[in-house]
Motif scaffolding. Sequence first.
Motif, PDB file in Angstrom:
ATOM      1  N   GLY A   1       0.810  -1.214   0.000  1.00 32.24           N
ATOM      2  CA  GLY A   1       0.000   0.000   0.000  1.00 32.24           C
ATOM      3  C   GLY A   1       0.838   1.257   0.000  1.00 32.24           C
ATOM      4  O   GLY A   1       0.490   2.257  -0.649  1.00 32.24           O
ATOM      5  N   ALA A   2       1.960   1.246   0.718  1.00 33.80           N
ATOM      6  CA  ALA A   2       2.838   2.405   0.761  1.00 33.80           C
ATOM      7  C   ALA A   2       3.439   2.678  -0.613  1.00 33.80           C
ATOM      8  O   ALA A   2       3.543   3.835  -1.045  1.00 33.80           O
ATOM      9  CB  ALA A   2       3.944   2.192   1.793  1.00 33.80           C
ATOM     10  N   TRP A   3       3.831   1.594  -1.320  1.00 28.62           N
ATOM     11  CA  TRP A   3       4.413   1.776  -2.651  1.00 28.62           C
ATOM     12  C   TRP A   3       3.364   2.275  -3.640  1.00 28.62           C
ATOM     13  O   TRP A   3       3.668   3.124  -4.499  1.00 28.62           O
ATOM     14  CB  TRP A   3       5.010   0.455  -3.143  1.00 28.62           C
ATOM     15  N   VAL A   4       2.144   1.762  -3.547  1.00 29.13           N
ATOM     16  CA  VAL A   4       1.077   2.225  -4.451  1.00 29.13           C
ATOM     17  C   VAL A   4       0.829   3.715  -4.268  1.00 29.13           C
ATOM     18  O   VAL A   4       0.742   4.478  -5.235  1.00 29.13           O
ATOM     19  CB  VAL A   4      -0.211   1.423  -4.201  1.00 29.13           C
ATOM     20  N   THR A   5       0.727   4.153  -2.994  1.00 24.62           N
ATOM     21  CA  THR A   5       0.479   5.574  -2.741  1.00 24.62           C
ATOM     22  C   THR A   5       1.665   6.432  -3.161  1.00 24.62           C
ATOM     23  O   THR A   5       1.495   7.495  -3.774  1.00 24.62           O
ATOM     24  CB  THR A   5       0.172   5.795  -1.248  1.00 24.62           C
ATOM     25  N   GLY A   6       2.876   5.990  -2.822  1.00 23.91           N
ATOM     26  CA  GLY A   6       4.059   6.777  -3.170  1.00 23.91           C
ATOM     27  C   GLY A   6       4.221   6.933  -4.671  1.00 23.91           C
ATOM     28  O   GLY A   6       4.459   8.045  -5.170  1.00 23.91           O
ATOM     29  N   ILE A   7       4.094   5.824  -5.409  1.00 22.78           N
ATOM     30  CA  ILE A   7       4.244   5.891  -6.870  1.00 22.78           C
ATOM     31  C   ILE A   7       3.094   6.691  -7.478  1.00 22.78           C
ATOM     32  O   ILE A   7       3.286   7.489  -8.405  1.00 22.78           O
ATOM     33  CB  ILE A   7       4.323   4.466  -7.456  1.00 22.78           C
ATOM     34  N   GLY A   8       1.883   6.495  -6.957  1.00 16.98           N
ATOM     35  CA  GLY A   8       0.742   7.254  -7.464  1.00 16.98           C
ATOM     36  C   GLY A   8       0.927   8.751  -7.251  1.00 16.98           C
ATOM     37  O   GLY A   8       0.624   9.563  -8.140  1.00 16.98           O
ATOM     38  N   ALA A   9       1.410   9.128  -6.067  1.00 13.39           N
ATOM     39  CA  ALA A   9       1.648  10.555  -5.800  1.00 13.39           C
ATOM     40  C   ALA A   9       2.712  11.117  -6.722  1.00 13.39           C
ATOM     41  O   ALA A   9       2.604  12.260  -7.196  1.00 13.39           O
ATOM     42  CB  ALA A   9       2.046  10.746  -4.338  1.00 13.39           C
ATOM     43  N   LEU A  10       3.758  10.320  -7.007  1.00 17.89           N
ATOM     44  CA  LEU A  10       4.817  10.775  -7.915  1.00 17.89           C
ATOM     45  C   LEU A  10       4.272  10.952  -9.330  1.00 17.89           C
ATOM     46  O   LEU A  10       4.578  11.951 -10.007  1.00 17.89           O
ATOM     47  CB  LEU A  10       5.965   9.770  -7.906  1.00 17.89           C
ATOM     48  N   ILE A  11       3.455  10.007  -9.780  1.00 24.16           N
ATOM     49  CA  ILE A  11       2.854  10.119 -11.117  1.00 24.16           C
ATOM     50  C   ILE A  11       1.951  11.344 -11.201  1.00 24.16           C
ATOM     51  O   ILE A  11       1.964  12.093 -12.186  1.00 24.16           O
ATOM     52  CB  ILE A  11       2.069   8.832 -11.450  1.00 24.16           C
ATOM     53  N   ALA A  12       1.147  11.570 -10.148  1.00 24.01           N
ATOM     54  CA  ALA A  12       0.262  12.735 -10.142  1.00 24.01           C
ATOM     55  C   ALA A  12       1.061  14.038 -10.198  1.00 24.01           C
ATOM     56  O   ALA A  12       0.667  14.989 -10.892  1.00 24.01           O
ATOM     57  CB  ALA A  12      -0.626  12.707  -8.900  1.00 24.01           C
ATOM     58  N   THR A  13       2.178  14.082  -9.502  1.00 23.59           N
ATOM     59  CA  THR A  13       2.998  15.299  -9.510  1.00 23.59           C
ATOM     60  C   THR A  13       3.617  15.533 -10.881  1.00 23.59           C
ATOM     61  O   THR A  13       3.641  16.674 -11.378  1.00 23.59           O
ATOM     62  CB  THR A  13       4.100  15.188  -8.441  1.00 23.59           C
ATOM     63  N   ILE A  14       4.115  14.460 -11.512  1.00 28.38           N
ATOM     64  CA  ILE A  14       4.682  14.604 -12.854  1.00 28.38           C
ATOM     65  C   ILE A  14       3.618  15.102 -13.827  1.00 28.38           C
ATOM     66  O   ILE A  14       3.857  16.005 -14.639  1.00 28.38           O
ATOM     67  CB  ILE A  14       5.276  13.263 -13.317  1.00 28.38           C
ATOM     68  N   GLY A  15       2.431  14.510 -13.744  1.00 21.21           N
ATOM     69  CA  GLY A  15       1.353  14.959 -14.620  1.00 21.21           C
ATOM     70  C   GLY A  15       0.961  16.404 -14.347  1.00 21.21           C
ATOM     71  O   GLY A  15       0.691  17.169 -15.278  1.00 21.21           O
ATOM     72  N   ALA A  16       0.913  16.795 -13.073  1.00 23.79           N
ATOM     73  CA  ALA A  16       0.518  18.161 -12.723  1.00 23.79           C
ATOM     74  C   ALA A  16       1.516  19.177 -13.253  1.00 23.79           C
ATOM     75  O   ALA A  16       1.133  20.285 -13.663  1.00 23.79           O
ATOM     76  CB  ALA A  16       0.379  18.293 -11.207  1.00 23.79           C
ATOM     77  N   PHE A  17       2.806  18.816 -13.261  1.00 25.01           N
ATOM     78  CA  PHE A  17       3.804  19.738 -13.807  1.00 25.01           C
ATOM     79  C   PHE A  17       3.795  19.770 -15.324  1.00 25.01           C
ATOM     80  O   PHE A  17       4.458  20.610 -15.921  1.00 25.01           O
ATOM     81  CB  PHE A  17       5.194  19.372 -13.288  1.00 25.01           C
TER      82      PHE A  17
END
Length: 603
Positions: A134-150
């Motif tokens: 669960g920690a990896w899913v959230t961490g990777i998801g947050a990283l993907i969301a940040t890349i997309g947001a930028f």
Amino acid sequence: MTHTTTQNTSNTQATTTAPALLPLPTTAARATTTIGAAAALAGTFLAWTWTEEFPGNLTVTGYPGGLQVLTLISAALTLLFALSGYGIRGLRWLTPGGTNSPTRLLALGTLGVAGYTLGAIATQLGGVVNLEPGAWVTGIGALIATIGAFGLPADLPADEHDTGLRQRFRHSLTAPHPERAKTLPSWAEILIIAVGFGIALNVFTYGIDTEYSEAFIGYLITVGFAFTGISRAGLVNRLTALTTKHRNVALAAAFVAAFCFPFTQDNDTYALIGANILIFATVALGLNVVVGLAGLLDLGYVAFLGVGAYTAALVSGSPQSVIGVQFPFWAAVLTGAAVSLLFGVLIGAPTLRLRGDYLAIVTLGFGEIFRLTMNNLNGSSGPDLTNGSQGIPNIPDLNLFGFDFGLSHDIGGFTLGRSANYYLLMLLFTVFVVLVFRRSGESRIGRAWVAIREDETAATAMGINAFRLKLLAFALGATLAGLAGTVQAHVTYSVTPEQYLFTGTTPPNSAFLLAAVILGGMGTISGPLIGAALLYLIPAKLQFLEDYQLLLFGLALVLLMRFRPEGLVADSRKKLEFHETDQLAVPEQQLPDDAEGAKKAGA
């Protein structure tokens, strides 16, 4: 003529479609942000570690806890704002000031709190092997969301100050007439105000109720990015406009929300933090009269708080008081306020003819003289009045109309302890100080104070008696601090000279009081209250950083002065003063064709 129109059109396209920070198509960037935020949200419902040794019990699947809750909130907000960029009906109201900039900030907040949690787990438990899927899913998801947001294009204008000018102008030209004229009914606006203050109460209560430092750091990350993102979206400005329109309703809602706080607490320690925050905030609001309205830099203001506290300690029946009298509380309050007023006049009369740095040095000297005098009135270095460095202890609890503030009371099924009793008493004093500040600020005297603050020479030339009005502001600020000091003496049981330093690691002191006014926003009502709450709550919750507290405090002030010098809550005058270049009119070559036509028609 044709060439000019083409040039204007090309310039418009260049300014309304700003380049993204990452080379991604807008559609792909928004989809990436949405998918990443959804993954980060889903991961909070899975286990993040296998052991309960990490605070918050992050081992349960299907029930987020601790820092998972903060990550969930941040990811949910990111998802909502990302979806609002698709123009979904019902979500467009979230972003009146822009969509992409708040989405980027919220994605960063999600990545920040998730990354901090993963790092804390790995550090405390001995490596990343302690992270569950669960920690990896959230961490990777947050990283993907940040890349997309930028990868999203930047909103124009990029900051909230310019947004209000340009977007409202363009919207007024392009929006259909019924939409421009559409307004909410008064009952709906009042309901929005009530909901806003209710959310603020829950956010504040959550921060105080955090039981361990890891959760509070995550709370600061989440609230910091969420508040900035919501501000960029324009929601804070919209709520501010409603509270300005319904000012009396907003003050009543704020009072009701603050009144409900002790009824949400089952730990008297947190209620004590709330009572001390109110004391600190009330004194900061009194200093706001001196600094924010009249523009007088007072670096020894905490001494007036000490005058009120020592006066109340001497006349409230303490066994160590050499006076040997016990006034009723109302008489002790009036005595403390009167003595503080007297000291304000005595100190202000010979010094307020000074200006700027010279006045600051004199007031700083007064603060140190007060502390040293209280320390020397011990029967050895001077008369035996204050018991020297030992202070005046054993100040009895208040008893008003048979209500003993030192005992627990059951009210409506809720148990209010000693700290909750004093919290409610201090809340009444805060309301009184707010009313005094508001009335004085809106009066003719208040306008004269502002004129003196902006340009004393010009104000004097217009017939304003600057010295008399500055002395009035100084005396009023001293009186309000003395009122708060009378309650502080009973809350803390004792008063000592060390409580009234110019600077230190624990507020209130003069440096923290002045920082609270500047941090919150000079000349406003809610600004010093918010600034004082932050400056008291953060040191109380992060005591393990005590050795680095002043370093972090200084760093925070530097960042604040760089990015928001007008404070967290600023009036329009301060915004114009500190962001004058942001308020400039849009150049003609950047106006769209319809705006150019409207301009010519108006001419």
